[in-house]
Design an enzyme around this catalytic site. Structure first.
Site, PDB file in Angstrom:
ATOM      1  N   GLY A  88       0.835  -1.195   0.000  1.00 28.58           N
ATOM      2  CA  GLY A  88       0.000   0.000   0.000  1.00 28.58           C
ATOM      3  C   GLY A  88       0.867   1.241   0.000  1.00 28.58           C
ATOM      4  O   GLY A  88       1.989   1.229  -0.501  1.00 28.58           O
ATOM      5  N   CYS A  89       0.363   2.299   0.572  1.00 28.08           N
ATOM      6  CA  CYS A  89       1.082   3.573   0.591  1.00 28.08           C
ATOM      7  C   CYS A  89       2.477   3.408   1.192  1.00 28.08           C
ATOM      8  O   CYS A  89       2.628   2.952   2.317  1.00 28.08           O
ATOM      9  CB  CYS A  89       0.283   4.600   1.390  1.00 28.08           C
ATOM     10  SG  CYS A  89       1.118   6.185   1.523  1.00 28.08           S
ATOM     11  N   PHE A  90       3.493   3.804   0.437  1.00 30.61           N
ATOM     12  CA  PHE A  90       4.861   3.598   0.917  1.00 30.61           C
ATOM     13  C   PHE A  90       5.211   4.442   2.126  1.00 30.61           C
ATOM     14  O   PHE A  90       6.162   4.141   2.836  1.00 30.61           O
ATOM     15  CB  PHE A  90       5.904   3.743  -0.187  1.00 30.61           C
ATOM     16  CG  PHE A  90       5.815   4.950  -1.079  1.00 30.61           C
ATOM     17  CD1 PHE A  90       5.400   6.190  -0.637  1.00 30.61           C
ATOM     18  CD2 PHE A  90       6.180   4.827  -2.408  1.00 30.61           C
ATOM     19  CE1 PHE A  90       5.348   7.290  -1.482  1.00 30.61           C
ATOM     20  CE2 PHE A  90       6.137   5.916  -3.272  1.00 30.61           C
ATOM     21  CZ  PHE A  90       5.717   7.151  -2.801  1.00 30.61           C
TER      22      PHE A  90
END
Length: 177
Positions: A11-13
Site C-alpha cells: 500500500g502507501c509507501f
C-alpha cells in the site's frame, strides 16, 4: 558489510518505512516504485495506474545481522495481506501489496511465510499477497522519503484515518502500528 535487498509493496509507501528503520541490520529504506514498464516514473504517473508500478520500499540489509525471513516478519505486520486490490482506503493497482523476490531463497522464504500465516489462521481471509520476480525499482521523489519524519502529524493522521493502524493493532497489538 555484505548487503542484500528486499523490495516490498504494502500500500502507501509512507507507512512502509518506519517499521523497518530501527531494526538491527537494516541499512536503508527507500520509498519508490517497482514492477512497472515505464522507466523513472513520477508519482503522478504511477497514480494513474497505467505504468504497472506499485508503491514499494527497497530495504538494504546486512544478511550477517538480519535475515530476509526477519524482514518478512516485520513486513506482514504493516498491511492487510488478504487484500490484493489496494490497501485500506487507497485502492487500485499502485497500492497492491507485492513481494518482489531477488533470488530463489527470497522466493521460497516468501512462499513459506504465506503458507505459515495461512496455517496459523491469524486473518479471517487467506493471505493472498503476490510473490513476483524483482524487475526494477525507482526511488520516489524526495518529498516522499522518510515521510513519517518530515510530516509526523499528517503521517499519524493518515495511518489512523485510513484504518491501517486499527487493522494492525487488531491483529498484532501495538507492534509496528
Amino acid at each position: 558489510m555484505t548487503k542484500e535487498y528486499a523490495t516490498l509493496a504494502g500500500g502507501c509507501f509512507w507507512c512502509m518505512v518506519k517499521p523497518f528503520t530501527s531494526y538491527p541490520g537494516i541499512k536503508s529504506v527507500v520509498s519508490g516504485y517497482s514492477g512497472g514498464h515505464v522507466d523513472n516514473p513520477t508519482y503522478e504517473q504511477v497514480c494513474t495506474n497505467k505504468t504497472g508500478h506499485v508503491e514499494a520500499v527497497q530495504i538494504t540489509f546486512d544478511p550477517e545481522v538480519t535475515s530476509f525471513e526477519n524482514i518478512l516478519d516485520i513486513y506482514f505486520k504493516t498491511f492487510d495481506p488478504t487484500d490484493d486490490q489496494g490497501q485500506f482506503f487507497d485502492r487500485g493497482e499502485s497500492y497492491q501489496p507485492v513481494i518482489f523476490y531477488h533470488d530463489e531463497h527470497q522466493k521460497k522464504a516468501a512462499e513459506f511465510k504465506k503458507q505459515q500465516l495461512n496455517e496459523q489462521g491469524i486473518f479471517k481471509k487467506p493471505v493472498i499477497t503476490p510473490i513476483k520476480p524483482y524487475k526494477n525499482f525507482y526511488p520516489a521523489e524526495d518529498y516522499h522519503q522518510d515521510y513519517y519524519k518530515k510530516n509526523p502529524v499528517h503521517y499519524y493522521q493518515y495511518q489512523r484515518g485510513s484504518g491501517r493502524k486499527a487493522f494492525i493493532e487488531s491483529h498484532w497489538g501495538n507492534q509496528n502500528a
